[in-house]
Design an enzyme around this catalytic site. Sequence first.
Site, mmCIF file in Angstrom:
data_model
loop_
_atom_site.group_PDB
_atom_site.id
_atom_site.type_symbol
_atom_site.label_atom_id
_atom_site.label_comp_id
_atom_site.label_asym_id
_atom_site.label_seq_id
_atom_site.Cartn_x
_atom_site.Cartn_y
_atom_site.Cartn_z
ATOM 1 C CB THR A 173 -11.287 17.033 -9.141
ATOM 2 O OG1 THR A 173 -11.705 18.393 -9.533
ATOM 3 C CG2 THR A 173 -9.993 16.792 -8.695
ATOM 4 C CG ASP A 180 -11.822 17.656 -5.116
ATOM 5 O OD1 ASP A 180 -12.458 18.620 -5.429
ATOM 6 O OD2 ASP A 180 -10.433 18.190 -4.937
ATOM 7 C CD GLN A 199 -5.413 2.504 12.780
ATOM 8 O OE1 GLN A 199 -6.419 3.000 12.793
ATOM 9 N NE2 GLN A 199 -4.717 2.364 11.529
ATOM 10 C CB THR A 204 -9.497 1.960 11.546
ATOM 11 O OG1 THR A 204 -8.314 2.368 10.688
ATOM 12 C CG2 THR A 204 -10.141 1.060 10.639
ATOM 13 C CG ASP A 216 -4.764 4.554 1.682
ATOM 14 O OD1 ASP A 216 -5.775 4.990 1.496
ATOM 15 O OD2 ASP A 216 -4.435 4.283 3.016
ATOM 16 N NE ARG A 272 -1.443 -1.169 15.680
ATOM 17 C CZ ARG A 272 -1.476 -0.670 14.387
ATOM 18 N NH1 ARG A 272 -1.686 -1.544 13.331
ATOM 19 N NH2 ARG A 272 -1.350 0.556 14.158
ATOM 20 C CE LYS A 295 -2.429 1.711 3.649
ATOM 21 N NZ LYS A 295 -2.207 3.134 3.682
HETATM 22 O O1 C5P Z 1 0.590 1.458 10.713
HETATM 23 P P1 C5P Z 1 -0.753 0.929 10.691
HETATM 24 O O2 C5P Z 1 -0.928 -0.645 10.580
HETATM 25 O O3 C5P Z 1 -1.823 1.785 11.653
HETATM 26 O O4 C5P Z 1 -1.331 1.379 9.477
HETATM 27 C C1 C5P Z 1 -2.537 1.595 8.678
HETATM 28 C C2 C5P Z 1 -2.681 1.969 7.273
HETATM 29 O O5 C5P Z 1 -3.937 2.125 6.900
HETATM 30 C C3 C5P Z 1 -2.188 3.201 7.284
HETATM 31 O O6 C5P Z 1 -1.278 3.458 6.121
HETATM 32 C C4 C5P Z 1 -3.659 4.027 7.298
HETATM 33 O O7 C5P Z 1 -3.240 5.391 6.423
HETATM 34 C C5 C5P Z 1 -4.499 3.232 6.553
HETATM 35 N N1 C5P Z 1 -5.900 3.180 6.900
HETATM 36 C C6 C5P Z 1 -6.188 3.143 7.823
HETATM 37 N N2 C5P Z 1 -7.795 3.283 8.203
HETATM 38 C C7 C5P Z 1 -8.635 3.509 7.241
HETATM 39 C C8 C5P Z 1 -7.862 3.708 6.008
HETATM 40 C C9 C5P Z 1 -6.731 3.481 5.772
HETATM 41 O O8 C5P Z 1 -5.667 3.031 9.009
HETATM 42 N N3 C5P Z 1 -9.728 3.550 7.407
#
Ligand code: C5P
Length: 220
Positions: A69, A65, A183, A124, A60, A174, A33
């Site tokens: 766009t 917008d 998170q 999240t 991601d 996690r 990602k």
């Molecule tokens: O480091 P971590 O496991 O928290 O990373 C989660 C990734 O998922 C981050 O890149 C964050 O931008 C992305 N993300 C998220 N929640 C969302 C959409 C994307 O945590 N709803």
Amino acid sequence: MEKDKIIIALDVNTIKETQRLLDILSPHVRIFKVGMELFYSCGAKAIELIRKHDREIFLDLKFHDIPNTVRNAARVAAKMGVFMFNVHASGGTSMMKAALEGAEEESARLGVDRTRILGVTVLTSVDATQGQVLTLAASAKKAGLDGVVASPKEAAVIRKEIGKDFLIVTPGIRPEGSEKQDQKRTATPQEAMQAGADYIVIGRPVTKAKDPLKVLEGIW
Ligand code: C5P
């Protein structure tokens, strides 16, 4: 767990660090990602590097917008040949439809399969009611998107209400014993898969680990 279900978030800001993680992880991970941090610092170079490793990209950038766009941004994403990209479902039905049209037009022009488009429900890191998440997931489905990004806590209810033919990608993962950081609505990889996720996104617990591969092996 199937290795291909794990998407690694490359939330770093240099090519050197991207290269380091790809060297360690690309033999084992199919999709990486690229989010705002890496894209805004290294853009096309990072995309190129992932391609060189013959891996897929989930772009991601969470487009949000006006429809015109977003349609044009979706064309660019399709042209980059990313496997998947996303838009905020809260941007509305006409914005989501515009993303779909832009990607469809560009993919047809190039003669390739259309890139998958996901709607982001609620981040999240933010508390949300199940109703809010379901309403957004339903509008993404109605607009014709391929699926949603949602917390593992909501994956089961989305799967139940929206049905089988809809991708659910869950960040906020996690592994047992790791820190939550920012998170809020987290789950372990196994819980997310049991709840019906098609893919799980995991970043810092792997990328910031002393031994990223060891953390990944603990998830498999
Ligand atoms: O480091 P971590 O496991 O928290 O990373 C989660 C990734 O998922 C981050 O890149 C964050 O931008 C992305 N993300 C998220 N929640 C969302 C959409 C994307 O945590 N709803």
